[in-house]
Each structure stands twice: as C-alpha cells, then as structure tokens.
Write a protein that holds these residues in place. Structure first.
Motif, short mmCIF file in Angstrom:
data_model
loop_
_atom_site.label_atom_id
_atom_site.label_comp_id
_atom_site.label_asym_id
_atom_site.label_seq_id
_atom_site.Cartn_x
_atom_site.Cartn_y
_atom_site.Cartn_z
N ARG A 90 -3.13 15.18 1.65
CA ARG A 90 -2.43 14.82 0.42
C ARG A 90 -2.50 13.32 0.13
NH1 ARG A 90 3.24 18.08 0.33
NH2 ARG A 90 2.37 20.14 0.03
N MET A 91 -3.41 12.64 0.79
CA MET A 91 -3.44 11.18 0.70
C MET A 91 -4.06 10.68 -0.60
SD MET A 91 -4.85 8.33 3.32
CE MET A 91 -3.53 8.70 4.45
N ARG A 140 -7.41 9.11 -5.40
CA ARG A 140 -7.10 10.27 -4.58
C ARG A 140 -8.19 10.36 -3.52
NH1 ARG A 140 -4.80 13.84 -1.86
NH2 ARG A 140 -4.91 16.05 -2.35
N VAL A 141 -7.81 10.50 -2.28
CA VAL A 141 -8.76 10.53 -1.17
C VAL A 141 -9.12 11.98 -0.84
CG1 VAL A 141 -9.06 9.95 1.26
CG2 VAL A 141 -7.87 8.37 -0.25
N ILE A 197 0.85 -1.19 0.00
CA ILE A 197 0.00 0.00 0.00
C ILE A 197 0.88 1.24 0.00
CG2 ILE A 197 -0.27 0.01 2.52
CD1 ILE A 197 -3.16 1.11 2.02
N ASP A 198 0.58 2.15 -0.91
CA ASP A 198 1.29 3.42 -1.01
C ASP A 198 0.26 4.51 -0.74
OD1 ASP A 198 2.59 5.76 -1.75
OD2 ASP A 198 3.28 5.00 -3.67
N LEU A 199 0.53 5.35 0.25
CA LEU A 199 -0.42 6.40 0.64
C LEU A 199 -0.02 7.77 0.11
CD1 LEU A 199 -1.20 5.09 4.22
CD2 LEU A 199 -2.53 4.78 2.13
N GLY A 200 0.70 7.77 -0.98
CA GLY A 200 1.01 9.00 -1.70
C GLY A 200 1.85 9.97 -0.90
N ARG A 201 1.50 11.23 -1.03
CA ARG A 201 2.30 12.31 -0.42
C ARG A 201 1.81 12.67 0.99
NH1 ARG A 201 2.47 16.89 -4.80
NH2 ARG A 201 0.94 17.50 -3.28
N ALA A 202 1.09 11.76 1.64
CA ALA A 202 0.58 12.02 2.98
C ALA A 202 1.67 11.90 4.04
CB ALA A 202 -0.57 11.06 3.31
N LEU A 216 -12.26 6.50 6.12
CA LEU A 216 -12.98 7.28 7.13
C LEU A 216 -12.03 8.25 7.81
CD1 LEU A 216 -14.96 4.49 9.02
CD2 LEU A 216 -15.87 6.13 7.38
N SER A 217 -12.49 9.46 7.97
CA SER A 217 -11.77 10.46 8.77
C SER A 217 -12.83 11.42 9.29
CB SER A 217 -10.73 11.19 7.92
OG SER A 217 -11.33 12.16 7.10
#
Length: 160
Positions: free
Chosen positions: A116-117, A157-158, A78-83, A139-140
């Motif tokens: 940035r996730m 993109r989240v 799993i890659d969560l990008g620039r978060a 969820l957040s």
C-alpha cells in the motif's frame, strides 16, 4: 536484510557520478520483503541550509540545528502513505569537498503493508523552496522503480 540494505546503500553511491547540482536530490528507498525499510537521502547542503560552507555566526549555527532537527524526524518530510510504516530517527552527516557540501541522511524503519506504499515528499518541497527535483529509486524483492518528483509532482504510488 543486511545484504539488501548494503545493496540499497550502494544505490546512491553508484549514482553519485553525476555533478553536484543545486536544486537536485537523490532518495533511495529499500524494502526487504519482511517489513524492513531503509531510506537514504542525499542533497547539496545549499538546498536545505541555504549555504554550503561552515556557519559563520550563531544565527547560522542555530539555523543548521533547527533544520537538522526537522530532518531527523523523517515523518516531517516523507509520507509513505497507507503502508503503516514506523520510521526511526534519521542519522544526518555533512560532507564538504572543495567548497561543495552535501548532506547525507539515513533512516531505518519497518512497514506492515508495503503493498500500500506511496511516497509523498510534499513536506520536503514545502519546507525547502530551493529543492526543485528529487530522483527516487525504490527497491524491493518485487519492485524496482525510478521516479522524478518535484513540487508539481510530489508523490507517486509504488509498485503499480
């Protein structure tokens, strides 16, 4: 954060009313608004091991150990990008019921920039060819989103 994590943990439990489906997996990702991260991944064992029974020989036991080692390092799949997230070592549990085995993985961590996730599962789909789709729920405090990811659409993109 505990209440939020319990809520996220319940997410997969609530969705488990569907049938055990090979090729299908569920992923829940919860952020607590203070940088805390909780991930749950559930899939039939066949999707990652190639079988759902107890291993029959040393080669199968070695295969399970190698797969579990790869899955324990969550950044492998799993890659969560620039978060800017830090992921702890995953906990892996195997459950078997009447010939149907499931794998349950939990990961905790933290993210500095959840705004940035993105979620990219390309590594998961590349490694496990039998995995055809992953239902993702995020969820957040500000986001409740659902997605269906697949080898042809492995990332989203989240929050946008």
């Amino acid at each position: 954060m505990i209440g939020f994590i319990v809520g996220a943990a319940s997410l997969i439990a609530l969705s488990q009313g569907h049938a055990h489906v090979h090729g299908h997996a569920e992923l829940a990702l919860a952020l607590d608004g203070e940088g805390g991260l909780f991930i749950e991944f559930e899939t039939p064992m066949d999707n990652v091991y190639g079988f759902e029974r107890e291993p029959r020989n040393d080669a199968e036991r070695a295969h399970i150990a190698e797969v579990n080692s790869a899955l324990a390092a969550a950044s492998n799949w799993i890659d969560l990008g620039r978060a800017n997230c830090t992921l702890e070592t995953a906990e892996i549990e195997q459950e078997s019921d009447h010939g149907h085995g499931s794998l349950h993985i939990t990961v905790t961590g933290s993210c500095e920039r959840d705004d940035r996730m993105s979620v990219d599962l390309q590594g998961l789909f590349d490694r496990f060819a039998g995995l055809e789709e992953v239902e993702l729920v995020v969820l957040s405090p500000s986001v409740q989103q659902g997605f269906e990811l697949s080898p042809s659409r492995p990332s989203v993109r989240v929050g946008r």
